[in-house]
Design a protein around this motif. Structure first.
Motif, mmCIF file in Angstrom:
data_model
loop_
_atom_site.group_PDB
_atom_site.id
_atom_site.type_symbol
_atom_site.label_atom_id
_atom_site.label_comp_id
_atom_site.label_asym_id
_atom_site.label_seq_id
_atom_site.Cartn_x
_atom_site.Cartn_y
_atom_site.Cartn_z
ATOM 1 N N ILE A 78 0.749 29.658 18.385
ATOM 2 C CA ILE A 78 -0.261 28.680 18.757
ATOM 3 C C ILE A 78 -0.305 27.528 17.761
ATOM 4 N N PHE A 79 -0.362 27.845 16.492
ATOM 5 C CA PHE A 79 -0.526 26.807 15.482
ATOM 6 C C PHE A 79 0.832 26.378 14.939
ATOM 7 N N GLN A 80 1.605 25.778 15.832
ATOM 8 C CA GLN A 80 2.939 25.279 15.503
ATOM 9 C C GLN A 80 3.011 23.815 15.906
ATOM 10 N N LYS A 81 3.935 23.100 15.291
ATOM 11 C CA LYS A 81 4.118 21.678 15.621
ATOM 12 C C LYS A 81 4.555 21.502 17.074
ATOM 13 N N SER A 82 5.354 22.439 17.597
ATOM 14 C CA SER A 82 5.823 22.316 18.977
ATOM 15 C C SER A 82 4.661 22.433 19.967
ATOM 16 N N MET A 83 3.703 23.306 19.677
ATOM 17 C CA MET A 83 2.521 23.410 20.537
ATOM 18 C C MET A 83 1.705 22.130 20.457
ATOM 19 N N LEU A 84 1.575 21.587 19.259
ATOM 20 C CA LEU A 84 0.830 20.336 19.066
ATOM 21 C C LEU A 84 1.469 19.207 19.863
ATOM 22 N N ARG A 85 2.788 19.051 19.763
ATOM 23 C CA ARG A 85 3.478 17.994 20.510
ATOM 24 C C ARG A 85 3.361 18.216 22.016
ATOM 25 N N GLY A 86 3.419 19.461 22.442
ATOM 26 C CA GLY A 86 3.278 19.751 23.867
ATOM 27 C C GLY A 86 1.923 19.333 24.408
ATOM 28 N N LEU A 87 0.860 19.672 23.694
ATOM 29 C CA LEU A 87 -0.484 19.290 24.138
ATOM 30 C C LEU A 87 -0.672 17.780 24.126
ATOM 31 N N GLN A 88 -0.115 17.114 23.121
ATOM 32 C CA GLN A 88 -0.195 15.657 23.082
ATOM 33 C C GLN A 88 0.585 15.030 24.234
ATOM 34 N N ASP A 140 -6.002 18.202 18.872
ATOM 35 C CA ASP A 140 -6.670 18.025 17.580
ATOM 36 C C ASP A 140 -7.036 19.377 16.959
ATOM 37 N N LEU A 141 -7.504 20.306 17.799
ATOM 38 C CA LEU A 141 -7.825 21.643 17.292
ATOM 39 C C LEU A 141 -6.581 22.355 16.779
ATOM 40 N N VAL A 142 -5.491 22.250 17.508
ATOM 41 C CA VAL A 142 -4.238 22.880 17.074
ATOM 42 C C VAL A 142 -3.728 22.209 15.797
ATOM 43 N N ALA A 143 -3.881 20.882 15.699
ATOM 44 C CA ALA A 143 -3.456 20.175 14.479
ATOM 45 C C ALA A 143 -4.261 20.658 13.282
ATOM 46 N N GLU A 144 -5.560 20.817 13.450
ATOM 47 C CA GLU A 144 -6.395 21.307 12.359
ATOM 48 C C GLU A 144 -6.034 22.751 12.008
ATOM 49 N N GLY A 145 -5.807 23.566 13.024
ATOM 50 C CA GLY A 145 -5.398 24.948 12.775
ATOM 51 C C GLY A 145 -4.044 25.023 12.082
ATOM 52 N N THR A 146 -3.135 24.150 12.465
ATOM 53 C CA THR A 146 -1.820 24.103 11.822
ATOM 54 C C THR A 146 -1.958 23.691 10.364
ATOM 55 N N ARG A 147 -2.818 22.719 10.111
ATOM 56 C CA ARG A 147 -3.037 22.278 8.734
ATOM 57 C C ARG A 147 -3.624 23.407 7.899
ATOM 58 N N LEU A 148 -4.615 24.114 8.434
ATOM 59 C CA LEU A 148 -5.221 25.234 7.712
ATOM 60 C C LEU A 148 -4.221 26.365 7.493
ATOM 61 N N LYS A 149 -3.391 26.614 8.504
ATOM 62 C CA LYS A 149 -2.376 27.669 8.372
ATOM 63 C C LYS A 149 -1.379 27.313 7.269
ATOM 64 N N GLU A 150 -0.949 26.064 7.219
ATOM 65 C CA GLU A 150 -0.015 25.646 6.179
ATOM 66 C C GLU A 150 -0.656 25.724 4.798
ATOM 67 N N GLU A 151 -1.935 25.377 4.677
ATOM 68 C CA GLU A 151 -2.632 25.494 3.400
ATOM 69 C C GLU A 151 -2.699 26.939 2.945
ATOM 70 N N ASN A 152 -3.025 27.836 3.880
ATOM 71 C CA ASN A 152 -3.132 29.257 3.527
ATOM 72 C C ASN A 152 -1.772 29.840 3.182
ATOM 73 N N ASP A 153 -0.732 29.407 3.862
ATOM 74 C CA ASP A 153 0.609 29.891 3.553
ATOM 75 C C ASP A 153 1.050 29.434 2.173
ATOM 76 N N LEU A 154 0.600 28.265 1.757
ATOM 77 C CA LEU A 154 0.968 27.757 0.440
ATOM 78 C C LEU A 154 0.220 28.467 -0.681
ATOM 79 N N THR A 155 -0.996 28.930 -0.405
ATOM 80 C CA THR A 155 -1.793 29.556 -1.455
ATOM 81 C C THR A 155 -1.435 31.025 -1.661
ATOM 82 N N ILE A 156 -0.748 31.624 -0.726
ATOM 83 C CA ILE A 156 -0.425 33.058 -0.857
ATOM 84 C C ILE A 156 0.744 33.280 -1.767
#
Length: 156
Positions: A78-88, A140-156
């Motif tokens: 769900i929170f992938q760039k491809s899903m974001l581009r598809g919805l846009q 926009d929701l998927v973009a925000e979720g993708t951003r949060l997912k990338e932040e969490n992946d970086l902090t782990i």
């Protein structure tokens, strides 16, 4: 339950795509018959046919992209760039349809004094505007979720 829902929505999208392909084919025949019955409007046949076909194919593109996004959803991507581009892309295809509908209204007003077609097209503009905004909000929701997912992946 999720698999059944995905299957039901996917089957509905496929049926709608085939129905719109059939409608696209039938639009040509209908426009020919309309031009035969009303020869005074035959000059409007081709421009209106092209604008209607643009709307149909933009809607088919949106449904096809929606099917692709549904596959991403089924696979948990769900929170992938491809899903974001598809919805846009879905939202943009509805915006393209809105522009074609606006051109239909202008073209009809140039050639006819009053037409009930503009009422139906106005309702279509309203529906497509709502649909485009829904998909832009989802993107926009998927973009925000993708951003949060990338932040969490970086902090782990």
């Amino acid at each position: 339950m999720k698999k059944f829902r995905v299957f039901l929505v996917g089957a509905s999208l496929i049926v709608l795509i085939f129905a719109l392909l059939f409608a696209s084919y039938e639009l040509i025949a209908i426009s020919k018959k309309f031009a035969e019955f009303f020869p005074e409007f035959s000059n409007m046949r081709l421009p209106m046919l092209v604008l209607c076909e643009i709307i149909v194919f933009a809607t088919i593109f949106a449904l096809g992209t929606g099917f692709r996004c549904l596959i991403f959803y089924r696979n948990g991507n769900i929170f992938q760039k491809s899903m974001l581009r598809g919805l846009q892309n879905i939202g943009l295809s509805f915006v393209l349809s809105i522009f074609a509908m606006i051109l239909i209204i202008f073209y009809t007003n140039l050639n006819l004094d009053g037409s009930i077609t503009n009422l139906f097209v106005g309702v279509g503009i309203f529906i497509y505007l709502l649909l485009s905004q829904v998909f832009f909000i989802l993107s926009d929701l998927v973009a925000e979720g993708t951003r949060l997912k990338e932040e969490n992946d970086l902090t782990i």
